[in-house]
Every structure is written in C-alpha cells, then in structure tokens.
Write a protein that holds these residues in place. Sequence first.
Motif, mmCIF file in Angstrom:
data_model
loop_
_atom_site.group_PDB
_atom_site.id
_atom_site.type_symbol
_atom_site.label_atom_id
_atom_site.label_comp_id
_atom_site.label_asym_id
_atom_site.label_seq_id
_atom_site.Cartn_x
_atom_site.Cartn_y
_atom_site.Cartn_z
ATOM 1 N N ALA A 93 -27.865 40.382 -65.617
ATOM 2 C CA ALA A 93 -26.968 41.306 -64.900
ATOM 3 C C ALA A 93 -26.147 40.502 -63.898
ATOM 4 N N THR A 94 -24.835 40.544 -64.051
ATOM 5 C CA THR A 94 -23.941 39.815 -63.142
ATOM 6 C C THR A 94 -22.934 40.779 -62.540
ATOM 7 N N PRO A 95 -22.515 40.573 -61.287
ATOM 8 C CA PRO A 95 -21.534 41.472 -60.661
ATOM 9 C C PRO A 95 -20.210 41.429 -61.414
ATOM 10 N N ILE A 96 -19.618 42.591 -61.603
ATOM 11 C CA ILE A 96 -18.290 42.645 -62.215
ATOM 12 C C ILE A 96 -17.262 42.052 -61.247
ATOM 13 N N PHE A 97 -17.422 42.396 -59.965
ATOM 14 C CA PHE A 97 -16.532 41.846 -58.928
ATOM 15 C C PHE A 97 -17.287 40.732 -58.208
ATOM 16 N N LYS A 98 -17.217 39.520 -58.778
ATOM 17 C CA LYS A 98 -17.934 38.391 -58.183
ATOM 18 C C LYS A 98 -17.305 37.952 -56.871
ATOM 19 N N ALA A 99 -16.017 38.184 -56.761
ATOM 20 C CA ALA A 99 -15.277 37.843 -55.540
ATOM 21 C C ALA A 99 -14.176 38.878 -55.378
ATOM 22 N N PRO A 100 -13.630 39.015 -54.165
ATOM 23 C CA PRO A 100 -12.547 39.980 -53.976
ATOM 24 C C PRO A 100 -11.376 39.661 -54.913
ATOM 25 N N PRO A 101 -10.861 40.641 -55.658
ATOM 26 C CA PRO A 101 -9.697 40.386 -56.517
ATOM 27 C C PRO A 101 -8.508 39.932 -55.671
ATOM 28 N N ARG A 102 -7.770 38.951 -56.205
ATOM 29 C CA ARG A 102 -6.664 38.376 -55.442
ATOM 30 C C ARG A 102 -5.300 38.906 -55.859
ATOM 31 N N SER A 103 -5.281 39.679 -56.922
ATOM 32 C CA SER A 103 -4.014 40.256 -57.371
ATOM 33 C C SER A 103 -4.276 41.607 -57.998
ATOM 34 N N GLN A 104 -3.206 42.424 -58.055
ATOM 35 C CA GLN A 104 -3.340 43.736 -58.669
ATOM 36 C C GLN A 104 -3.689 43.595 -60.146
ATOM 37 N N LYS A 105 -3.156 42.572 -60.798
ATOM 38 C CA LYS A 105 -3.436 42.354 -62.217
ATOM 39 C C LYS A 105 -4.916 42.070 -62.430
ATOM 40 N N GLU A 106 -5.493 41.241 -61.565
ATOM 41 C CA GLU A 106 -6.920 40.931 -61.679
ATOM 42 C C GLU A 106 -7.766 42.172 -61.433
ATOM 43 N N LEU A 107 -7.386 42.985 -60.450
ATOM 44 C CA LEU A 107 -8.109 44.218 -60.162
ATOM 45 C C LEU A 107 -8.066 45.160 -61.363
ATOM 46 N N ASP A 108 -6.888 45.326 -61.948
ATOM 47 C CA ASP A 108 -6.761 46.231 -63.102
ATOM 48 C C ASP A 108 -7.616 45.743 -64.260
#
Length: 814
Positions: A122-137
């Motif tokens: 089990a690994t976090p989906i958000f390992k680090a804060p997303p740095r762009s809207q594209k990465e977040l989407d």
Amino acid sequence: MWEQLAVFIIRFRLSLIAVLAAITVFMAYKAKDVEMTYDFAQVVSEQDPDMVYFRQFKRTFGEDGNVLVIGMQDSSVYKLGNFNEFRILTDTLAKVQGVNGVLSVSKLLNISKDTAENRFVATPIFKAPPRSQKELDSLMRVVNSVEFYKGQLISPSTGATLLALTMDPKYLNSSKRQAVMNNILGFAQQFEKKTNIKLHYAGLPYVRSTMTSKVAGEMKFFTILAMIVTGITLLVFFRTWSAVVFPLIVVGVTVIWCIGSIVLLGFKINLLTGLIPSIIIVIGIPNCTYLLSRYHYDYRKSGNQMLAMTRVIRKIGLVTLMNNTTTAVGFIVFAFTDIAILYQFGLVATINIFAAFVISFILIPAVFTYLPPPTAKQLEHLDAAPLTKLLEFFDHLVLERRATVYLAALVMVAGAAIGISRIEAVSYMVDDLPKKSSVNSDLAFFESHFNGVMPLEFEVDTHKKKGLYKLKNLEKIDQFEKFLRTQPELSPPVSLVTFLKASTQAFYNGNQQFYRLPDNSEKNFILSALANSGGSAGGAGMNSKLLRSFMDSTSQKARISLKIADIGSQNLDTLMNTKIIPEMNRIFKGTGMDIRPTGTTIIFTKGNEYVIHTLRDSLFMAFGLVGLVVLILFRSFKTVLFALIPNAVTLILTAGIMGYFNIALKPSTALIFVIALGIDGDNSIHLLAKFRQEMAANGGRVRDAVSVTLSEAGTSMIYTSIVLFVGFSIFAFSEFGGTKALGMLMAASLLITNFSNLILLPSLLVTFEHGKGDTDTNALIRHYDESYHEEDDDIDLNLKEMHKASDYEGDYSI
C-alpha cells in the motif's frame, strides 16, 4: 412533633444557618467538577440482550460511533491551491490530540501487488504535494479508478467530498471532548477563510459535542431565567424585596446542592439532569410561598413573629411535606428503572426536592424571625382578592351546575381521546434540535450526498474458525451487501468483502473490471499475499488495522459497516422489519451462518421504545404511590378515588393536546405525564386536606365545607399554579424540541388541573360525599388550616419554650 420541631428551628436558627452554609460551601466545591455527557446508550438497560451484544461487538471490532465527518460540495477544492490547503488541513487534523486517524482524498492509499515477494503493498497516491494542476488531475484519475473508495469519500452522483476523523474514545467520553472539538473546528474554519469553501459537519462526536454545549448553555440560561421569573412573581405577590431575595437564596442554595449531588453520585449532566436545577427552582418557590403567606397571615392575627412562625411550621409543615412527597413521586418512580438516564434524573430530582423542603423550612423561619416584622403595607396582599369572582363562579358550578361539569368533563375527555389516537411514537437522533439548526442542515447535506452518516452495523458469525476463508460464505455476504446498496437510505457498505474486492482489483493491476471477490483459483494467492503483507510498513498498516476492524482474530466473525440517514425510529423499524431483516434471513437461511444488526443507531431506536414502555409502567407506579400517600394521610379509600380521578382527567386532556398539536411521543415527552401527576397531585391533597378540616368545623355539612374550601384554599392553589405555570413556560424558549414540549405541556397541565381540582374534584365531593367518615381521628391529617381559627390560641403553644428560644439567641424583642 411539628411544634417541637418549630421550637427547635427557631431556638437553634443561627447554628442551623451555619450548618446549611457549611454544606453549601462543600456542595459548591464539588459542583465545580461536574461534567457533561450525551451518551445515546444510556437509554437502554445494561442487562438488555441487544445492549450486551452491542458491547461485545465493540470489544471485537471497536467503536462505531466515533467518526466525525467534514464535507464540502465545491469543485474548486480540486484546484491546485485549494487542494494543497485541503491537504494541509488533513495533515493538521491528524496531529490533533484526541484524533486517532484521518481518512481523506489526500491521504488515500493505492494497493499494488509485489509478485516477487508475493504480497500487496500500500503506497500513498499523493506521495508529495502536487506541483501542477495537470499532476493533480492525473492523481485524481487514479483515486477515481479505485472502486473501493467510491461513495465513501467522493459522492459519485454529486461530486461532494468528505474527510473522516476517527476520534479516540478516551477523549470522547471525558471532559476533554470539547477542547478536541474546538481545535478541530478552529482549523476547519481557518481552511474556510483561506479557500471560501463552505464546510459541513456531522457524525456522533459532533452531535454529542453540540448537544452537550447546548445543554450546558441552557442549564445556565434557564436557571437564571427561572430565578428572574419566580422573583418577579414573588414581588407581585408579596410586594417586598425580602420576600423575593430570601426565597431566591433558598432555591439558589438548593441548585448548588443539586449540582453537587450529581457529582457526589458519580453522574454527569445530560439532557434530562440538565433540566433539574431550573425545575427545582420552579418547584421550590411554592414552599417559600406557602410559608410566607401563612407567616404574614398569622402575624397579622397574633402580632408576634415567633408565635406566627411557630404556627406556620406546626400547622402546614406536614401538609407541605406531603405535597413535596407527592411531587417527588413524579420523579422517584424513575429511580426504579434500569435505564441509566432516567434513573439518574429521578434520583437526583427526588433528593433535591426534599432538600428544597428542608432548606426552606429552616432558612425561611430562621431568617424572617431575625428580620423586622412585616409592615401593614406588606400585609396588604392578604386582602387582595383578584380571584374572588372566579372562585365564586367555580362555587356556583360546583353547587348548582354539577351535571354541566360532568358533561363538560366527558366531552373534553372524548375530544382528548381523538387527539390521543393521533399521537405517533417517533423520534430522531437529533430531533431535539430545531430544524433550522446547523446540525440539522449539515445532516441534510450528508444525507443528500452520502445517504447519511449515522452508524449501522451487521455482524456475521460463521460459527467456525477461519470460516471467512470459505468462498461460499464470502459470496453470501457479498449478496447481502449488493442488496444493501439498493436501499436509498444507506451508504455503500464496507467489510472484509469490499476489502477482498479491492485486493482482487489490485491483483489485476488496478483494472476496475476486476473489482470483485476472488474465485477459487485466485483466492489462495490473494489470501496468501494479504498474510505476507504484514511485513511491509504500508501493508502492515493495511492488514493490521483494516482487517482487524472487519474480521475477528479467529476469522470466524465479520463486520459489515455502513451509514444510514436519520430517518426516524418509526421509518427505521419499517426499513429493518419489512425489507432488510426478511432479505437477510432469506440470503443466510441454511448457510449455517448467523447475521445480526447492531450499532449505535439500532440501540438508540430500541432505547426510545424501551423508555416509552418504561415510562408507561412508571406512570402506573406513580398513580399507585400518589394513592398510597393519600391513603396514609386520610385513611380513606374513597378519598383516594377523589384524588386520582381529577388527575387522570388532567393527564388525558394533556395527552389530547399532544395529539392535536402533533407532538410526538418520545422519551423527552413521555416523562411529562409522570412528572405532571406528581405536581398536580399536590393540588388534590391541598384541597382534600382543607376540605377535611372544614367538614369538622361545619359539622359534616358537605356543601358548606366545599364553599369554604374553594374560597380559602382556591386562591392559594391558583397562585401556586400561576407560579408553576410561569416557571415551566420558560422552557418554551429552549432550542431542544423535547424541553420545549416539556414546558408547553406542563404549562397546559397546570391550567387544566385548575379545572380538575377546583371544579371537578369539589363536584365529586358534593355528589358522593355524605358527611360521614371524614373526621376519622386515625387520619394523619386531622388539622389543616388555610385561615386563622380562634381555637388556636396561645394555650396550645408552649410559650415557655418560645421564651427560652428568645433567651437563647439573646435579648430579642417581640
């Protein structure tokens, strides 16, 4: 006895005041430790089979009512800046002391298989804060592909989002709860200010916190309001500040004793015990009113303070004690129940009703024999007769229009019967709060987007160790869960089955088509991989926490957890008995497995039914105890009937009002009848005691005795009813529906009792009493004076003792 008691009180009045002061200081010291609680489980007996089962369930799987949810419906939360603020909020809340864990979109795990190690990771989906809207989407597309999370954190139909906080039960059940909630709400409000995203709150921890805060606030508010209202009433009656200040000191001392006694008994303030201080004020003031009225009357006749006060204690002490006993009956019956919340309410109220009697019968005589005697102006209220015309009208009805009285009573009872037929026994978990409150509006939000947040649980028992590893058993659980998903009142269930489905999807590299139970060829590998997952940090958390929450240590029992809308006890019964339980029995029939519903919501619903049935039994017990008090006082079974019939009519008419005004029958309204019987019974004893005295004075002439009784006792009865009516009316300002209904129905009952006891009861006496048997020398009450009688002269008072009392205290001029 009462004469000796009167002399004792006046002789040692300074010492007695000191004793009361010492006890009050001690009670105030204890009162500072009082705590608040709002525990739904208190309404069910600890020995009840469903309660025993529920406690066992919690020992196996953990708490079900310790989740607080925060929700929002705003697509802007998935904008990069707002999402990172949301992530910060989640991380901050996870660190709040009293929060065991936070489940949020930003903290979701993705399960993947490690073929080499034959395990799941089990690994976090958000390992680090997303740095762009594209990465977040892109990451959100991963979140939406995990079927396990659908309907749990993101509404598939509306897109609403929530985060769930698991609270530490140690904090929830202690005085630290409010501090934890304040921290959580404080951080949430900061998020709202930064993002302009509206947040909604729900879950039992939030409801309990809100309830306890409001109970604490209302207890203070109504205690102060009751003091103000009763103080104004006393000023109107007696027209002197001394007759206002010292009675208020009496009830103030009683309130301190009341709160101190709650702590000494090991109880906490809840929705019912929070009402006791203001109820005690309302009930305690009539004691002071009786004492001061009679003191003024006898002082005007004798001109001697000590003599007048001694007569007060000697002549009305017993009757006032019996009146307090009758009032206490309406509460003491609750102390015979095995329901914690009723037991505590009844015991605390009963103790402090008698405490109010003791305090008033010591403090009022002690203080007012030190104060200057009342002036002529202060005695003017004795000649005021604003109710004379009304009482003359009552006398006319009783003596000349009894047929009309009986017909009116029958018509009103028949009308009340129609109203009673309209009463519904239904309650909601938060229905004591106003519909427009933030709790109800937020609850509506979660019911609209997530089908509710109230906990509902099922326990499946295979009766065999590792019985949950059998695929046929898992398939039956899955079949039942699919049925549950079709019910609009329920949220998607979470269980061992949904967890295994998520593992199967992970086994096939996250393919959504494989969100299903493993088949026989897949099962052994998946179960083996799950067992091996305990070796990794992520897998250990997944395996030890999630599996332990949904399966016992022997793999024999499984938990199905879901949420339900607050649809009310009646609708919940219908849903369970006509849909869920029949389908549950059909699916599991012949499987060798047992399944049983449980959870806080089930216990709460059962508790309502339990309390209502208990209160019904308590009402019959109260009738019996009131009848016993009357029998002890008057030694006459006929007098018992005279006392109980009018009070039965009062309760029937009050119940009719409930039906016509659509006031539901629930614990908070059902207890009204028992309390009303105790309070209304005072008037019956008051009138019957005066009637007995007048029968002796008038040679057994019933009509003459009734007329004098109405003219002399009627005024004080109406004044007392006014005090109680005004006092209970203040509860109409409550935010709690049950408290508001208590105030309205008790006020209505106090108005009705004037008809029952000042018209119907005297009519019964005139019709059925023939002047025989009412001067029984064995009766406990043989002399009861509402007015002064010349035969009560100084000879039958121990004047030597009175002078000794004066000498003991010092040179006191009378």
